[in-house]
Design a protein around this motif. Structure first.
Motif, PDB file in Angstrom:
ATOM      1  N   ASP A   1       0.809  -1.222   0.000  1.00  0.00           N
ATOM      2  CA  ASP A   1       0.000   0.000   0.000  1.00  0.00           C
ATOM      3  C   ASP A   1       0.844   1.274   0.000  1.00  0.00           C
ATOM      4  N   GLY A   2       2.138   1.183   0.255  1.00  0.00           N
ATOM      5  CA  GLY A   2       2.999   2.365   0.273  1.00  0.00           C
ATOM      6  C   GLY A   2       4.056   2.222   1.352  1.00  0.00           C
ATOM      7  N   PRO A   3       4.970   3.190   1.432  1.00  0.00           N
ATOM      8  CA  PRO A   3       5.148   4.368   0.576  1.00  0.00           C
ATOM      9  C   PRO A   3       5.880   4.034  -0.717  1.00  0.00           C
ATOM     10  N   ALA A   4       6.098   5.055  -1.557  1.00  0.00           N
ATOM     11  CA  ALA A   4       6.774   4.853  -2.828  1.00  0.00           C
ATOM     12  C   ALA A   4       8.271   4.629  -2.616  1.00  0.00           C
ATOM     13  N   GLY A   5       8.884   3.992  -3.599  1.00  0.00           N
ATOM     14  CA  GLY A   5      10.332   3.803  -3.582  1.00  0.00           C
ATOM     15  C   GLY A   5      10.814   2.753  -2.602  1.00  0.00           C
ATOM     16  N   ARG A   6       9.983   1.777  -2.274  1.00  0.00           N
ATOM     17  CA  ARG A   6      10.381   0.753  -1.299  1.00  0.00           C
ATOM     18  C   ARG A   6      11.408  -0.192  -1.929  1.00  0.00           C
ATOM     19  N   PRO A   7      12.575  -0.388  -1.301  1.00  0.00           N
ATOM     20  CA  PRO A   7      13.569  -1.321  -1.847  1.00  0.00           C
ATOM     21  C   PRO A   7      13.090  -2.766  -1.722  1.00  0.00           C
ATOM     22  N   VAL A   8      13.186  -3.513  -2.799  1.00  0.00           N
ATOM     23  CA  VAL A   8      12.786  -4.915  -2.821  1.00  0.00           C
ATOM     24  C   VAL A   8      13.836  -5.708  -3.593  1.00  0.00           C
ATOM     25  N   VAL A   9      13.660  -7.030  -3.613  1.00  0.00           N
ATOM     26  CA  VAL A   9      14.559  -7.925  -4.337  1.00  0.00           C
ATOM     27  C   VAL A   9      13.725  -8.776  -5.286  1.00  0.00           C
ATOM     28  N   VAL A  10      14.231  -8.981  -6.496  1.00  0.00           N
ATOM     29  CA  VAL A  10      13.535  -9.759  -7.513  1.00  0.00           C
ATOM     30  C   VAL A  10      14.469 -10.838  -8.047  1.00  0.00           C
ATOM     31  N   ARG A  11      13.946 -12.036  -8.214  1.00  0.00           N
ATOM     32  CA  ARG A  11      14.702 -13.116  -8.857  1.00  0.00           C
ATOM     33  C   ARG A  11      13.971 -13.548 -10.122  1.00  0.00           C
ATOM     34  N   LEU A  12      14.670 -13.536 -11.253  1.00  0.00           N
ATOM     35  CA  LEU A  12      14.147 -14.047 -12.515  1.00  0.00           C
ATOM     36  C   LEU A  12      14.737 -15.433 -12.744  1.00  0.00           C
ATOM     37  N   SER A  13      13.905 -16.388 -13.160  1.00  0.00           N
ATOM     38  CA  SER A  13      14.377 -17.767 -13.233  1.00  0.00           C
ATOM     39  C   SER A  13      13.609 -18.546 -14.299  1.00  0.00           C
ATOM     40  N   ARG A  14      14.144 -19.730 -14.611  1.00  0.00           N
ATOM     41  CA  ARG A  14      13.498 -20.679 -15.516  1.00  0.00           C
ATOM     42  C   ARG A  14      12.995 -21.858 -14.696  1.00  0.00           C
ATOM     43  N   ALA A  15      11.732 -22.246 -14.904  1.00  0.00           N
ATOM     44  CA  ALA A  15      11.102 -23.248 -14.045  1.00  0.00           C
ATOM     45  C   ALA A  15      11.770 -24.611 -14.150  1.00  0.00           C
ATOM     46  N   LEU A  16      11.987 -25.093 -15.368  1.00  0.00           N
ATOM     47  CA  LEU A  16      12.514 -26.438 -15.565  1.00  0.00           C
ATOM     48  C   LEU A  16      13.951 -26.444 -16.066  1.00  0.00           C
ATOM     49  N   SER A  17      14.503 -25.258 -16.307  1.00  0.00           N
ATOM     50  CA  SER A  17      15.859 -25.133 -16.852  1.00  0.00           C
ATOM     51  C   SER A  17      15.991 -25.830 -18.201  1.00  0.00           C
ATOM     52  N   LEU A  18      14.939 -25.771 -19.016  1.00  0.00           N
ATOM     53  CA  LEU A  18      15.047 -26.273 -20.381  1.00  0.00           C
ATOM     54  C   LEU A  18      16.038 -25.387 -21.139  1.00  0.00           C
ATOM     55  N   PRO A  19      16.869 -25.969 -21.993  1.00  0.00           N
ATOM     56  CA  PRO A  19      17.898 -25.166 -22.667  1.00  0.00           C
ATOM     57  C   PRO A  19      17.274 -24.215 -23.690  1.00  0.00           C
ATOM     58  N   PRO A  20      17.635 -22.912 -23.625  1.00  0.00           N
ATOM     59  CA  PRO A  20      17.214 -22.003 -24.677  1.00  0.00           C
ATOM     60  C   PRO A  20      17.749 -22.510 -26.025  1.00  0.00           C
ATOM     61  N   PRO A  21      17.025 -22.297 -27.140  1.00  0.00           N
ATOM     62  CA  PRO A  21      15.867 -21.404 -27.256  1.00  0.00           C
ATOM     63  C   PRO A  21      14.525 -22.045 -26.969  1.00  0.00           C
ATOM     64  N   LEU A  22      14.479 -23.208 -26.307  1.00  0.00           N
ATOM     65  CA  LEU A  22      13.192 -23.790 -25.965  1.00  0.00           C
ATOM     66  C   LEU A  22      12.451 -22.886 -24.983  1.00  0.00           C
ATOM     67  N   PRO A  23      11.141 -22.712 -25.156  1.00  0.00           N
ATOM     68  CA  PRO A  23      10.389 -21.925 -24.174  1.00  0.00           C
ATOM     69  C   PRO A  23      10.305 -22.660 -22.853  1.00  0.00           C
ATOM     70  N   ASP A  24      10.122 -21.918 -21.787  1.00  0.00           N
ATOM     71  CA  ASP A  24      10.041 -22.497 -20.448  1.00  0.00           C
ATOM     72  C   ASP A  24       9.073 -21.649 -19.637  1.00  0.00           C
ATOM     73  N   GLY A  25       8.583 -22.195 -18.560  1.00  0.00           N
ATOM     74  CA  GLY A  25       7.845 -21.374 -17.616  1.00  0.00           C
ATOM     75  C   GLY A  25       8.836 -20.462 -16.915  1.00  0.00           C
ATOM     76  N   LEU A  26       8.670 -19.149 -17.064  1.00  0.00           N
ATOM     77  CA  LEU A  26       9.609 -18.204 -16.475  1.00  0.00           C
ATOM     78  C   LEU A  26       9.056 -17.689 -15.155  1.00  0.00           C
ATOM     79  N   GLY A  27       9.944 -17.472 -14.197  1.00  0.00           N
ATOM     80  CA  GLY A  27       9.524 -17.068 -12.866  1.00  0.00           C
ATOM     81  C   GLY A  27       9.997 -15.681 -12.497  1.00  0.00           C
TER      82      GLY A  27
END
Length: 239
Positions: free
Chosen positions: A51-77
């Motif tokens: 709900d606030g305030p603005a500018g709250r520091p957070v952490v984000v992790r981007l990942s591949r669900a099954l670790s299928l080798p690119p260029p195969l599509p995967d569920g991305l997290g």
């Protein structure tokens, strides 16, 4: 979930995590610093971190669900941690690429690029606004992070604030369910320093009373996370 089913799901996740010496799902990923800015007029969930305030520091992790080798599509997290946003502790929210409207957002959907996915918590939460799912939608859905789509190693150079030519990678968080509305803007800044990666996100333990996982499938998720963490611990001891 009855005790037998809980043990079955937990044991399966534990075995997969032990075999991989890491997460049962989403083993390949990178962690980034980010900020969260609530949008004007957004509905109030009764969760101060959202709900606030603005500018709250957070952490984000981007990942591949099954670790299928690119260029195969995967569920991305997209895993979001709001330090101190839980009650007590942190608040973790996990998103996976799901179907775009009119397809149901609770259906996992493989995609090619982190900037192109329509992310959803997939499973419902109980809130003061009723049963809801949270969504994370890229601000620029035509953007592609690199010529090597979906490869985790290619992401860090593409997301820092001011990165040419497209600027920082941004998402709009929103609600789907009893209420449909945008909530906040999430802006990624850059990879965290080596050695400061988040070890594990847990949306079951790291929650808030105003936004609680609900339903039988969420209980299955709790069993899977418990098993995965046990498997990773066992693999670490053996190593």
């Amino acid at each position: 979930m009855d005790p037998f089913a809980y043990r079955l799901v937990s044991s399966l996740a534990r075995a997969v995590a032990a075999a991989r010496h890491g997460r049962a799902l989403h083993p390949a990923g990178r962690t980034f610093t980010a900020t969260l800015d609530p949008l004007p007029g957004a509905p109030r969930l009764g969760v101060p971190a959202l709900d606030g305030p603005a500018g709250r520091p957070v952490v984000v992790r981007l990942s591949r669900a099954l670790s299928l080798p690119p260029p195969l599509p995967d569920g991305l997290g997209l895993a979001l941690r709001i330090p101190g946003g839980g009650d007590p502790g942190d608040l973790d929210l996990l998103f996976t690429t799901g179907g775009r409207p009119p397809a149901p957002p609770w259906l996992p959907y493989p995609v090619l690029d982190f900037a192109a996915g329509f992310y959803s918590t997939l499973l419902p939460y109980r809130s003061r606004l009723g049963r809801v799912r949270l969504l994370a939608v890229p601000v620029d859905r035509r953007r592609r992070l690199s010529g090597d789509p979906g490869r985790v190693a290619a992401v860090p150079a593409a997301v820092p604030a001011g990165a040419a030519p497209a600027g920082p990678l941004e998402f709009v968080l929103g609600l789907d369910g009893a209420v449909r509305a945008p909530l906040a803007r999430l802006r990624l800044h850059g990879p965290v320093p080596p050695g400061e990666e988040v070890a594990a996100f847990d949306p079951i333990r790291n929650a808030h009373p105003g936004l609680r996982p609900t339903g039988a499938v969420q209980r299955a998720r709790a069993a899977a996370y418990a098993g995965s963490q046990q498997g990773r611990s066992a693999a670490g001891r053996k190593g």
